[in-house]
Design a protein around this motif. Structure first.
Motif, short mmCIF file in Angstrom:
data_model
loop_
_atom_site.label_atom_id
_atom_site.label_comp_id
_atom_site.label_asym_id
_atom_site.label_seq_id
_atom_site.Cartn_x
_atom_site.Cartn_y
_atom_site.Cartn_z
N ALA A 101 -27.71 -7.13 20.47
CA ALA A 101 -27.60 -7.25 21.92
C ALA A 101 -28.98 -7.04 22.54
O ALA A 101 -29.90 -6.57 21.87
CB ALA A 101 -26.61 -6.23 22.46
N HIS A 102 -29.11 -7.38 23.81
CA HIS A 102 -30.39 -7.24 24.52
C HIS A 102 -30.52 -5.85 25.15
O HIS A 102 -31.63 -5.39 25.37
CB HIS A 102 -30.51 -8.29 25.62
N THR A 103 -29.40 -5.24 25.50
CA THR A 103 -29.42 -3.96 26.21
C THR A 103 -28.44 -2.98 25.56
O THR A 103 -27.58 -3.38 24.77
CB THR A 103 -29.02 -4.15 27.68
N LEU A 104 -28.55 -1.73 25.96
CA LEU A 104 -27.60 -0.73 25.47
C LEU A 104 -26.18 -1.05 25.92
O LEU A 104 -25.22 -0.91 25.17
CB LEU A 104 -27.99 0.67 25.97
N GLN A 105 -26.04 -1.50 27.16
CA GLN A 105 -24.72 -1.87 27.67
C GLN A 105 -24.14 -3.02 26.85
O GLN A 105 -22.96 -3.02 26.50
CB GLN A 105 -24.79 -2.25 29.14
N GLY A 106 -24.97 -4.00 26.53
CA GLY A 106 -24.52 -5.11 25.71
C GLY A 106 -24.11 -4.67 24.31
O GLY A 106 -23.12 -5.14 23.76
N ALA A 107 -24.86 -3.73 23.73
CA ALA A 107 -24.51 -3.22 22.40
C ALA A 107 -23.20 -2.45 22.45
O ALA A 107 -22.39 -2.53 21.53
CB ALA A 107 -25.62 -2.32 21.88
N GLU A 108 -22.99 -1.72 23.53
CA GLU A 108 -21.73 -1.00 23.68
C GLU A 108 -20.56 -1.98 23.77
O GLU A 108 -19.52 -1.79 23.13
CB GLU A 108 -21.78 -0.13 24.93
N LEU A 109 -20.74 -3.05 24.51
CA LEU A 109 -19.69 -4.07 24.61
C LEU A 109 -19.48 -4.77 23.27
O LEU A 109 -18.34 -5.04 22.89
CB LEU A 109 -20.04 -5.09 25.69
N ARG A 110 -20.57 -5.08 22.55
CA ARG A 110 -20.43 -5.72 21.23
C ARG A 110 -19.69 -4.82 20.26
O ARG A 110 -18.95 -5.28 19.42
CB ARG A 110 -21.80 -6.06 20.64
N SER A 111 -19.92 -3.50 20.36
CA SER A 111 -19.23 -2.58 19.45
C SER A 111 -17.73 -2.54 19.73
O SER A 111 -16.95 -2.21 18.85
CB SER A 111 -19.82 -1.18 19.56
N ARG A 112 -17.35 -2.90 20.93
CA ARG A 112 -15.92 -2.97 21.27
C ARG A 112 -15.30 -4.31 20.89
O ARG A 112 -14.11 -4.52 21.07
CB ARG A 112 -15.73 -2.78 22.77
N GLY A 113 -16.12 -5.24 20.42
CA GLY A 113 -15.61 -6.54 20.01
C GLY A 113 -15.76 -7.61 21.05
O GLY A 113 -15.22 -8.70 20.91
N CYS A 114 -16.52 -7.35 22.12
CA CYS A 114 -16.74 -8.36 23.15
C CYS A 114 -17.73 -9.40 22.63
O CYS A 114 -18.54 -9.12 21.75
CB CYS A 114 -17.29 -7.73 24.42
N ARG A 115 -17.69 -10.57 23.19
CA ARG A 115 -18.57 -11.64 22.74
C ARG A 115 -20.00 -11.38 23.23
O ARG A 115 -20.22 -10.63 24.17
CB ARG A 115 -18.09 -12.99 23.25
N PRO A 116 -21.00 -11.99 22.56
CA PRO A 116 -22.39 -11.81 22.98
C PRO A 116 -22.59 -12.29 24.41
O PRO A 116 -22.01 -13.29 24.82
CB PRO A 116 -23.19 -12.68 22.01
N GLY A 117 -23.41 -11.58 25.14
CA GLY A 117 -23.70 -11.96 26.51
C GLY A 117 -22.65 -11.51 27.50
O GLY A 117 -22.75 -11.80 28.68
N ALA A 118 -21.64 -10.79 27.04
CA ALA A 118 -20.61 -10.31 27.95
C ALA A 118 -21.18 -9.23 28.85
O ALA A 118 -22.06 -8.47 28.46
CB ALA A 118 -19.43 -9.75 27.16
N VAL A 119 -20.72 -9.20 30.05
CA VAL A 119 -21.14 -8.18 31.00
C VAL A 119 -19.90 -7.49 31.54
O VAL A 119 -18.80 -8.02 31.47
CB VAL A 119 -21.96 -8.78 32.16
N ALA A 120 -20.12 -6.34 32.09
CA ALA A 120 -19.00 -5.62 32.69
C ALA A 120 -18.44 -6.46 33.84
O ALA A 120 -19.19 -7.09 34.59
CB ALA A 120 -19.46 -4.27 33.19
N PRO A 121 -17.12 -6.51 33.99
CA PRO A 121 -16.53 -7.36 35.02
C PRO A 121 -16.92 -6.92 36.42
O PRO A 121 -16.92 -5.74 36.74
CB PRO A 121 -15.02 -7.19 34.80
N ARG A 122 -17.26 -7.90 37.24
CA ARG A 122 -17.57 -7.66 38.65
C ARG A 122 -16.72 -8.60 39.48
O ARG A 122 -16.55 -9.75 39.14
CB ARG A 122 -19.05 -7.94 38.92
N ARG A 123 -16.24 -8.11 40.56
CA ARG A 123 -15.38 -8.92 41.43
C ARG A 123 -16.21 -9.67 42.46
O ARG A 123 -17.11 -9.09 43.08
CB ARG A 123 -14.38 -8.02 42.16
N GLY A 124 -15.92 -10.94 42.63
CA GLY A 124 -16.54 -11.74 43.68
C GLY A 124 -17.97 -12.14 43.39
O GLY A 124 -18.67 -12.61 44.26
N GLY A 125 -18.43 -11.95 42.16
CA GLY A 125 -19.80 -12.28 41.81
C GLY A 125 -19.98 -13.76 41.52
O GLY A 125 -19.03 -14.55 41.52
#
Length: 162
Positions: A101-125
């Motif tokens: 991953a590129h960032t710590l947040q991305g690595a945390e998401l990858r460790s949960r099984g999220c796809r690469p480049g996933a970001v935390a969900p934001r509403r209305g973005g």
């Protein structure tokens, strides 16, 4: 050579790899990483590669540590902050194996099984609006045409219809 390590949360341990791995320090870094692998602690160790130079020796260390971690039931993720480090991991085809991953947040998401480049969900973005546009069943308006010197070459051509 002690590596800086800290807990991101109860299930993620972050270890910073600040030095270039070379023949002189390869075994010391590998030993340090192996001692930081818990037997019953966090379920994921994130190796944060802070150096832009990722040598073949570093890749070997990461792969060996990953193998030992899997035997202990711990997963490994790698944060490659620099483009050169990401290119080295990509050229070695280790992006999926090491969960890069590129960032710590991305690595945390990858460790949960999220796809690469996933970001935390934001509403209305912007991403949500684009996804809505892509998944919409509405037809594309005819006024939206490609522009530029080669725009007409992307349109299908039929013989006899000039």
């Amino acid at each position: 050579m002690p590596l800086l390590s800290y807990r991101l949360d109860e299930s993620h341990l972050v270890v910073e790899l600040c030095n270039v791995v070379d023949p002189d320090n390869e075994s010391a870094i590998e030993q340090e990483l192996l001692t930081l692998l818990p037997c019953c602690g966090p379920s994921t160790v994130i190796v944060d590669v802070v150096t832009p130079l990722l040598t073949p020796r570093a890749l070997g260390v990461l792969l060996r540590v990953r193998g030992d971690a899997e035997q202990r039931g711990v997963s490994i993720a790698v944060v490659a902050r620099y483009e050169t480090a990401r290119e080295a991991l990509s050229a070695a085809a280790l992006n999926r194996v090491l969960r890069v991953a590129h960032t710590l947040q991305g690595a945390e998401l990858r460790s949960r099984g999220c796809r690469p480049g996933a970001v935390a969900p934001r509403r209305g973005g912007l991403l949500e609006r684009l996804e809505r546009r892509v998944t919409s069943s509405d037809p594309v308006p005819l006024t939206a045409r490609a522009v530029g010197p080669y725009a007409d070459t992307s349109l299908p051509r039929f013989p006899g219809k000039g």
